[in-house]
Design a protein around this motif. Structure first.
Motif, PDB file in Angstrom:
ATOM      1  N   GLN A  58     116.581  55.119  92.321  1.00  0.00           N
ATOM      2  CA  GLN A  58     117.844  55.344  91.618  1.00  0.00           C
ATOM      3  C   GLN A  58     118.803  54.201  91.929  1.00  0.00           C
ATOM      4  O   GLN A  58     118.910  53.761  93.075  1.00  0.00           O
ATOM      5  CB  GLN A  58     118.470  56.671  92.029  1.00  0.00           C
TER       6      GLN A  58
ATOM      7  N   PRO B  24     125.074  60.361  82.319  1.00  0.00           N
ATOM      8  CA  PRO B  24     124.255  61.411  82.946  1.00  0.00           C
ATOM      9  C   PRO B  24     124.939  62.769  82.977  1.00  0.00           C
ATOM     10  O   PRO B  24     124.268  63.796  83.052  1.00  0.00           O
ATOM     11  CB  PRO B  24     124.026  60.872  84.367  1.00  0.00           C
ATOM     12  N   GLU B  25     126.289  62.773  82.914  1.00  0.00           N
ATOM     13  CA  GLU B  25     127.016  64.036  82.959  1.00  0.00           C
ATOM     14  C   GLU B  25     126.758  64.912  81.738  1.00  0.00           C
ATOM     15  O   GLU B  25     127.165  66.080  81.700  1.00  0.00           O
ATOM     16  CB  GLU B  25     128.519  63.787  83.101  1.00  0.00           C
TER      17      GLU B  25
ATOM     18  N   PRO C   7     125.338  62.864  90.842  1.00  0.00           N
ATOM     19  CA  PRO C   7     124.172  62.904  89.941  1.00  0.00           C
ATOM     20  C   PRO C   7     123.181  64.006  90.285  1.00  0.00           C
ATOM     21  O   PRO C   7     122.531  64.562  89.397  1.00  0.00           O
ATOM     22  CB  PRO C   7     123.536  61.519  90.103  1.00  0.00           C
TER      23      PRO C   7
ATOM     24  N   GLN D 173     121.955  54.201  92.227  1.00  0.00           N
ATOM     25  CA  GLN D 173     122.989  54.527  93.201  1.00  0.00           C
ATOM     26  C   GLN D 173     122.469  54.366  94.622  1.00  0.00           C
ATOM     27  O   GLN D 173     123.186  53.985  95.527  1.00  0.00           O
ATOM     28  CB  GLN D 173     123.468  55.981  92.998  1.00  0.00           C
TER      29      GLN D 173
ATOM     30  N   THR E  69     121.825  60.418  78.130  1.00  0.00           N
ATOM     31  CA  THR E  69     121.871  60.530  79.586  1.00  0.00           C
ATOM     32  C   THR E  69     121.695  59.188  80.290  1.00  0.00           C
ATOM     33  O   THR E  69     122.097  59.041  81.444  1.00  0.00           O
ATOM     34  CB  THR E  69     120.786  61.512  80.080  1.00  0.00           C
TER      35      THR E  69
ATOM     36  N   LEU F 145     125.532  60.053  96.020  1.00  0.00           N
ATOM     37  CA  LEU F 145     124.466  60.588  95.186  1.00  0.00           C
ATOM     38  C   LEU F 145     124.646  62.069  94.862  1.00  0.00           C
ATOM     39  O   LEU F 145     123.889  62.632  94.075  1.00  0.00           O
ATOM     40  CB  LEU F 145     123.114  60.406  95.888  1.00  0.00           C
TER      41      LEU F 145
ATOM     42  N   ARG G  77     114.332  62.799  91.752  1.00  0.00           N
ATOM     43  CA  ARG G  77     113.982  62.613  90.342  1.00  0.00           C
ATOM     44  C   ARG G  77     113.183  63.805  89.808  1.00  0.00           C
ATOM     45  O   ARG G  77     113.152  64.068  88.600  1.00  0.00           O
ATOM     46  CB  ARG G  77     113.186  61.317  90.172  1.00  0.00           C
TER      47      ARG G  77
ATOM     48  N   SER H 175     124.492  67.126  88.739  1.00  0.00           N
ATOM     49  CA  SER H 175     124.290  67.121  87.286  1.00  0.00           C
ATOM     50  C   SER H 175     122.909  67.664  86.934  1.00  0.00           C
ATOM     51  O   SER H 175     122.756  68.437  85.992  1.00  0.00           O
ATOM     52  CB  SER H 175     124.448  65.704  86.730  1.00  0.00           C
ATOM     53  N   GLN H 176     121.894  67.262  87.698  1.00  0.00           N
ATOM     54  CA  GLN H 176     120.542  67.764  87.440  1.00  0.00           C
ATOM     55  C   GLN H 176     120.414  69.246  87.776  1.00  0.00           C
ATOM     56  O   GLN H 176     119.822  70.022  87.020  1.00  0.00           O
ATOM     57  CB  GLN H 176     119.533  66.980  88.270  1.00  0.00           C
TER      58      GLN H 176
END
Length: 500
Positions: free
Chosen positions: A195, A435-436, A260, A197, A431, A257, A232, A263-264
């Protein structure tokens, strides 16, 4: 049958029993104690026919059903394995008060009584008896469930995110706490090193201050539970292992991190998410202590509205969809005939879209384009799009092509108000830039949305990203009142023909 379903059934049966008993007690109290002559002048106080009164039998059937409906709206039968006895007390008291007031005004107020004081006496009797019976039975079930959790007979599949020393210490704190919290650790996931980030490195000063175990993964963690993958794979792991709770325990240099990851997780399922606090969190008071025996965490609330508003929203979706499909049935028929007569092809257009928690579903519309409109691949509609039929242009202006989606609402795959659903093809593109967008999958997609009202249809991915901010604003302000406002503005747009 799972433990959760069995427990839910116990609550329902006990609530039904307590409602029937309290109604019977109230009926006998009114007939035999307050003033028997005011209710049945010809009956003696201890006449056996009192218990054979049709109103008593009808009440035993209907009154418990009304109580169960109230409890369902309140959210009583959700997460029954995680109930706390004190909260159960407060929720039962509130529901008993609301329900007793409703019964008083609907069923008791018109009674012929010797004095108006009898009305208040009957109300207080119902409130006291119903609350006492209901809470006593619930307390027995809740206490039994709590004992099963504390004795590790019931556990909640839990995923630990992090692989450093903080994750290791968090695991040990939870496992060694005085009272078992029910966390059944399935495994842990590492932060995905690919990633962008994660590739950010801390400043030299900060890097020098890190302990050796903070710079690398903690090998001791792998001896305690398996590593299931990286961040991931979060959404897949949550589904595969039926995860109910996620604990995020990242190192200080990995805190960027968290956003994100959330968000997932918010898009994956209805999870309980906890984050280990740092010193700043403790100072500003953002840490929620659930029990004096449990470890402190920042608890991420995944419910955007109170439980009763979720219930009201669903009830409104069903009622309004049924009314719309009934009242608009002539419009459905006329539209279907015109679509079929003005262009070759089927009446309805069905396409796979992505809905709640990333689950695909089939959305239905009246066909507004010529057949094989996307034979060269997915493409968004634009102004003066030659693929749209002449009648299709009119349908889009007044949103007529959308009305078959009331069937989706009725089935529960959509809501009347919610972010517009998109295809996976476009979600992948959105995304990458925003990504949000995955946060929108926390709720059901809708026929209309704040983005549709303020921005309208999007004809490119750029416009989709731009419209996203309105849908995220709806997410932050989601309520029944907001839904009503959006529906009013949508009706105004339809009447003015400002769709496209």
């Amino acid at each position: 049958m799972t433990t959760e379903k069995r427990t839910t059934l116990r609550y329902i049966l006990c609530d039904t029993l307590s409602a029937a008993l309290s109604w019977t007690a109230l009926f006998a109290f009114r007939k035999l104690v307050l003033d028997p002559r005011a209710y049945t002048p010809s009956a003696r106080p201890l006449d056996p026919s009192t218990l054979a009164d049709p109103n008593l039998l009808l009440g035993i059937l209907l009154v418990p059903a009304a109580w169960l409906a109230l409890y369902t709206i309140q959210g009583t039968y959700r997460n029954v394995l995680r109930k706390a006895r004190l909260k159960e007390l407060l929720d039962t008291a509130l529901a008993s008060l609301l329900g007793s007031v409703a019964i008083f005004f609907i069923l008791l107020l018109d009674d012929n009584t010797a004095s108006y004081h009898d009305h208040y006496t009957a109300f207080l009797f119902l409130l006291a008896v119903h609350f006492s019976l209901t809470y006593l039975l619930r307390l027995l079930i809740t206490s039994h469930t709590v004992r099963l959790v504390h004795s590790r007979q019931i556990g909640f599949p839990t995923l630990l995110i992090g692989s450093g020393s903080k994750a290791h210490h968090t695991y040990l704190d939870i496992e060694n706490q005085e009272t078992y919290s029910g966390n059944l650790f399935i495994g842990f996931v590492e932060v995905d090193p690919s990633q962008p980030q994660h590739s950010q490195t801390p400043s030299p000063q900060k890097a020098d201050s890190l302990k050796p175990e903070d710079r690398h993964h903690n090998p001791q963690l792998t001896t305690l539970m398996p590593c299931l993958g990286t961040t991931r794979d979060l959404r897949t792991l949550v589904q595969q292992h039926d995860i109910q709770e996620v604990i995020i325990a990242l190192q200080d240099n990995e805190h960027h991190l968290i956003a994100p990851i959330l968000s997932q997780l918010n898009a994956a399922a209805d999870l309980i998410i906890k984050v280990t606090p740092d010193a700043r969190d403790l100072i500003v008071g953002s840490v929620k202590q659930q029990s004096i025996f449990h470890s402190p965490f920042i608890v991420i609330n995944n419910r955007l509205m109170p439980e009763w508003q979720y219930s009201v929203k669903r009830i409104a979706d069903v009622v309004l969809s049924l009314l719309a499909m009934l009242l608009l049935s002539p419009v459905y028929l006329a539209t279907a005939i015109i679509v079929k007569a003005t262009s070759p092809g089927p009446v309805f257009f069905t396409q796979e879209r992505i809905g709640l928690h990333g689950r695909p579903f089939h959305m239905h519309k009246f066909r507004s384009m010529y057949i094989d409109a996307e034979q060269s691949g997915p493409a968004l509609s634009k102004d003066n799009d030659p693929r749209i039929t002449p009648f299709g242009h009119f349908m889009r202006k007044v949103r007529l092509d959308e009305i078959p989606q009331f069937y989706n609402v009725l089935r529960g795959t959509m809501s009347i108000v919610g972010p517009r659903p998109e295809r996976q093809y476009y979600i992948d593109q959105i995304t990458q830039r925003a990504p949000e967008y995955l946060l929108l999958q926390r709720i059901k997609p809708g026929i209309t949305s704040w983005g549709q009202v303020k921005y309208g249809y999007a004809s490119s991915v750029d416009q989709m990203v731009e419209r996203l901010r309105y849908d995220l604003l709806y997410l932050d302000n989601m309520s029944i009142t907001t839904d009503l406002k959006i529906m009013v503005y949508t009706a105004k747009i339809i009447l003015q023909g400002r769709g496209k």
